[in-house]
Design an enzyme around this catalytic site. Structure first.
Site, PDB file in Angstrom:
ATOM      1  N   GLU A  42      35.072  34.432  48.769  1.00 49.96           N
ATOM      2  CA  GLU A  42      34.839  35.931  49.615  1.00 49.96           C
ATOM      3  C   GLU A  42      33.546  36.262  49.292  1.00 49.96           C
ATOM      4  O   GLU A  42      32.593  35.750  48.927  1.00 49.96           O
ATOM      5  CB  GLU A  42      35.841  36.851  48.798  1.00 49.96           C
ATOM      6  CG  GLU A  42      35.547  37.154  47.503  1.00 49.96           C
ATOM      7  CD  GLU A  42      36.478  37.964  46.681  1.00 49.96           C
ATOM      8  OE1 GLU A  42      37.762  38.016  46.957  1.00 49.96           O
ATOM      9  OE2 GLU A  42      35.900  38.729  45.573  1.00 49.96           O
ATOM     10  N   ARG A  54      43.837  36.917  37.392  1.00 49.37           N
ATOM     11  CA  ARG A  54      43.505  37.798  36.576  1.00 49.37           C
ATOM     12  C   ARG A  54      43.053  37.512  35.227  1.00 49.37           C
ATOM     13  O   ARG A  54      43.911  36.999  34.581  1.00 49.37           O
ATOM     14  CB  ARG A  54      44.549  39.078  36.487  1.00 49.37           C
ATOM     15  CG  ARG A  54      44.106  40.608  35.909  1.00 49.37           C
ATOM     16  CD  ARG A  54      45.286  41.295  35.904  1.00 49.37           C
ATOM     17  NE  ARG A  54      45.700  41.570  37.294  1.00 49.37           N
ATOM     18  CZ  ARG A  54      46.821  42.225  37.672  1.00 49.37           C
ATOM     19  NH1 ARG A  54      47.813  42.132  36.796  1.00 49.37           N
ATOM     20  NH2 ARG A  54      47.404  42.378  38.742  1.00 49.37           N
TER      21      ARG A  54
END
Length: 305
Positions: free
Chosen positions: A112, A189
């Site tokens: 990203e 996470r």
């Protein structure tokens, strides 16, 4: 060639708010909206075409049923573009590469990138880590030494950062970004500031996967400061920041399958069609010359042939 605007999907987040209103988005009231998925063919947040013969249809369906309009690109729709506006810290995350994601999730990994659209004075982002070995990484995580582990970089409006798979990262409060990424929703996470969910329980962490996927030592930073024009190119996606005040004709150096356009500021026209801040569009058919009027900054993204 047609340029068709897209209707975005809005995603509610624990760290969201109403900041996307500043970008011109008509977000739902009384919800903490953190993300606008502005170019998306992902099932978790779909864009819809707003005009032409495909009006009201999902981008995913238009793409899969009309590949000749997308340069006969094969495979799933590859890109996802978001505007992210946080009121609080996002969780510290790391994304898998293709090999890891295919083995575990039967989908591709998630490179990203961020273009900073707004930021407080003296803002920073979490971008990388300081561990030199896997043992050191595991020890710092076990002993909750996140301040020593996580690396921060100063950012200003107009800065671009590439976040490759395996790069530890997190967006911080008030730093609004336009994110161009692979169309994948696989996120591990790593750390979440000890926050609790709606049921009063600690939010899920993915420590094993995060450690397995983190690049050690940390990868080299890829940061482009305050530039326009074609600022990034990779096998995953390429990006141009088009400043129409200085150049009314879009100029790119590669052969794309199609183009995705998002107006980051200002208003004007693109090929005689009115555009304003926050609006996104996609090209259909063989790419032809694209010209603009007015003063806008437009993020243009594509997959190169």
């Amino acid at each position: 060639m047609e340029i068709i605007k897209l209707k975005p999907f809005f995603s509610e987040k624990i760290w969201g708010g109403n900041g996307l209103k500043k970008m011109g988005f008509d977000i739902p009231l009384n919800k903490n909206i953190g993300e606008a998925w502005i170019v998306s063919a992902h099932e978790n947040g779909m864009s819809f075409l707003t005009s032409g013969k495909f009006k009201g249809q999902a981008l995913k369906n238009v793409f899969e049923d009309n590949r000749q309009l997308f340069g006969d690109y094969q495979g799933e729709f590859p890109l996802l573009v978001k505007i992210i506006s946080p009121n609080d810290y996002l969780s510290v995350q790391v994304h898998p590469d293709d090999e890891y994601a295919l083995k575990k999730h039967h989908c591709l990994g998630k490179p990203e990138s961020w273009l900073v659209l707004d930021a407080p004075v003296d803002a920073d982002l979490i971008y990388g880590h300081h561990a030199k070995t896997k043992q050191e990484l595991e020890s710092m995580v076990e002993h909750d030494q996140w301040d020593q582990l996580l690396k921060k970089v100063k950012v200003q409006v107009g800065d671009f950062l590439y976040v490759e798979p395996g790069k530890v990262h997190a967006i911080t409060p008030g730093v609004v970004v336009c994110e161009v990424q692979r169309s994948s929703d696989i996120t591990y996470r790593f750390y979440d500031y000890k926050r609790l969910d709606d049921h009063g329980q600690p939010r899920r962490l993915d420590l094993e996967d995060s450690i397995n996927c983190t690049l050690i030592p940390d990868s080299q930073d890829v940061i482009v400061r305050q530039q326009t024009g074609q600022i990034f190119s990779s096998k995953y996606f390429s990006i141009n920041i088009w400043d129409t005040k200085n150049n009314l004709k879009l100029e790119i150096d590669e052969q794309p399958y199609w183009l995705q356009l998002t107006v980051l500021s200002g208003q004007g026209t693109i090929n005689n069609q009115d555009f304003q801040i926050g609006e996104s569009a996609i090209t259909l058919g063989s790419i032809e010359q694209i010209t603009a009027t007015g003063e806008m900054k437009i993020l243009v993204s594509w997959i190169k042939k």
